[in-house]
Design an enzyme around this catalytic site. Structure first.
Site, short mmCIF file in Angstrom:
data_model
loop_
_atom_site.label_atom_id
_atom_site.label_comp_id
_atom_site.label_asym_id
_atom_site.label_seq_id
_atom_site.Cartn_x
_atom_site.Cartn_y
_atom_site.Cartn_z
CD GLU A 156 -2.75 -1.38 2.42
OE1 GLU A 156 -2.72 -0.51 3.29
OE2 GLU A 156 -3.47 -2.40 2.52
CD GLU A 261 -4.90 -7.94 1.70
OE1 GLU A 261 -5.76 -7.22 2.22
OE2 GLU A 261 -3.68 -7.73 1.82
O1 9MR Z 1 -7.57 -8.44 8.35
C1 9MR Z 1 -6.62 -7.67 9.05
C2 9MR Z 1 -7.19 -7.24 10.39
O2 9MR Z 1 -7.37 -8.36 11.24
C3 9MR Z 1 -6.27 -6.23 11.03
O3 9MR Z 1 -6.87 -5.73 12.19
C4 9MR Z 1 -6.00 -5.11 10.05
C5 9MR Z 1 -5.11 -4.07 10.65
O4 9MR Z 1 -3.81 -4.33 10.49
O5 9MR Z 1 -5.39 -5.62 8.89
C6 9MR Z 1 -6.25 -6.47 8.19
O6 9MR Z 1 -5.63 -6.92 7.00
C7 9MR Z 1 -5.29 -5.90 6.05
C8 9MR Z 1 -4.12 -6.39 5.25
O7 9MR Z 1 -3.07 -6.73 6.10
C9 9MR Z 1 -3.67 -5.36 4.24
N1 9MR Z 1 -4.75 -4.94 3.38
C10 9MR Z 1 -5.96 -4.54 4.06
C11 9MR Z 1 -6.41 -5.64 5.03
C12 9MR Z 1 -7.71 -5.27 5.66
O8 9MR Z 1 -7.54 -4.13 6.46
#
Ligand code: 9MR
Length: 369
Positions: A156, A261
């Site tokens: 990102e 994702e």
């Molecule tokens: O699914 C993840 C969630 O459990 C966490 O709280 C969050 C914060 O770090 O991150 C989520 O996963 C993210 C991923 O690592 C990167 N792309 C966006 C995803 C959804 O926020």
């Protein structure tokens, strides 16, 4: 031995789709086209809910850590690493003969504040940050060398308009922080695949910026194998055309594509990104399916899943993996994002750990391609 013979005979007579044989999984249906993966949490890895662990083991050919390999959890302080969870996750994947992806090495979110702060309490110099990145990447990638197939090296780094996100990394090192990250990851495990990962890759300006980055990296001789398109989707956006156009551009840039994702929120959304700092106020109107999802809405969601999955299949020559972002509707991050406490239904297994009906249709569709 006798059982094996009987099973073989049934397979010959009825094929693997026989009702008396085990149900085919999406991973089996997509074999030879792409890996079919899921993001896992530690309860699943540790077997706290054995039904979920079992599903992860049986239904998917790839796994990725939903959280435990991110910079903050794995490297909470400068000289302190926490390996227990990531070690267990990698071992879990190996036990189940699954491909393990590392997520993620450099991300502006979920990274310890210490990473950017020097002894004096001031922001670190470019040299210090670069050295911290090197150490972090060498340690993490080095520890799982040969066991993790590929890494989301940078996550990102762009805004939706295609400009660089003004993260601490960018502020301190400029856009070169990306090159350094790819360089260090390659040095730490020369055989590992290296990925750039982002959300809203379907937005043309953002996709163009990513393509430009790929070109710059390749021209300068850095390894980059694939772009991960997170594919956090809504009922109406992105469109199939927007998604396909992003595939066409990435393919032309000479990289593989990973759907990293995937989920499709069934709920109305006040926001269409995955920037986890976004948060909106709860209201009943924004949480309309607490009791049940009406048939018409469910059918629309099913169609959307099949349309997108059909597109992934169409591009299977460049798509190496499709990963669902969490196993069931119970554990999806979308129940708390971008509004806390809602009930969403964005993935392929329901709250009772049952396959949704659309899975059978996906399996049938995969056979046609
Ligand atoms: O699914 C993840 C969630 O459990 C966490 O709280 C969050 C914060 O770090 O991150 C989520 O996963 C993210 C991923 O690592 C990167 N792309 C966006 C995803 C959804 O926020």
């Amino acid at each position: 031995m006798r059982i094996k013979t009987i099973v073989a005979a049934i397979t010959i007579i009825y094929g693997t789709t026989s009702p008396i044989m085990a149900q085919k999984t999406l991973a089996e249906a997509t074999r030879g086209k792409f890996l079919f993966g899921v993001a896992v949490n530690m309860q699943q890895v540790k077997g706290v809910n054995p039904i979920e662990s079992d599903l992860v083991a049986k239904e998917f050919s790839a796994i990725v850590a939903e959280n435990c390999m991110k910079p903050q959890p794995i490297h909470p302080e400068e000289n302190k690493y926490f390996w227990d969870d990531a070690d267990k996750l990698v071992a879990f994947g190996e036990k189940n003969k699954q491909v393990v992806t590392g997520h993620c090495l450099m991300w502006h979110s979920q990274i310890g504040r210490w990473f950017f702060v020097g002894d004096s309490g001031k922001t670190v110099t470019p040299e210090v940050l670069k050295e911290r990145m090197r150490q972090h990447i060498y340690e993490v990638v080095g520890r799982y060398k040969g066991r993790v197939k590929g890494w989301d090296v940078v996550n990102e780094a762009f805004e939706d308009d295609g400009t660089y996100r003004k993260s601490k990394f960018f502020q301190i090192l400029g856009k070169d922080f990306i090159k350094y990250a790819f360089q260090f990851a390659h040095e730490a495990d020369p055989n590992a695949e290296l990925y750039y990962n982002d959300y809203n890759v379907e937005i043309p300006a953002k996709c163009d910026a990513i393509v430009q980055l790929v070109k710059e990296l390749k021209t300068a001789g850095y390894r980059i194998d694939a772009v991960g398109s997170q594919a956090h989707m809504h009922m109406d956006s992105p469109t199939l055309d927007e998604t396909e156009n992003s595939f066409i551009k990435l393919k032309a840039a000479g990289v593989k594509i990973l759907i990293t994702e995937w989920d499709i929120s069934i709920l109305p959304s006040p926001y269409s990104g995955a920037n986890i700092s976004a948060n909106f106020k709860y209201s009943k109107e924004m949480d309309p399916y607490r009791e049940l999802v009406p048939d018409s809405v469910q059918m629309k969601w099913n169609k959307r899943v099949l349309d997108m999955f059909g597109l992934f299949l169409k591009y299977h020559d460049v798509i190496d993996r499709v990963t669902i972002w969490s196993l069931t509707d119970n554990v999806t991050w979308l129940n708390n994002f971008p509004i806390r406490g809602r009930k969403d239904y964005p993935v392929l297994f329901d709250r009772n750990n049952q396959r949704k009906s659309v899975v059978e249709d996906m399996i049938k569709l995969a056979k046609k391609h």
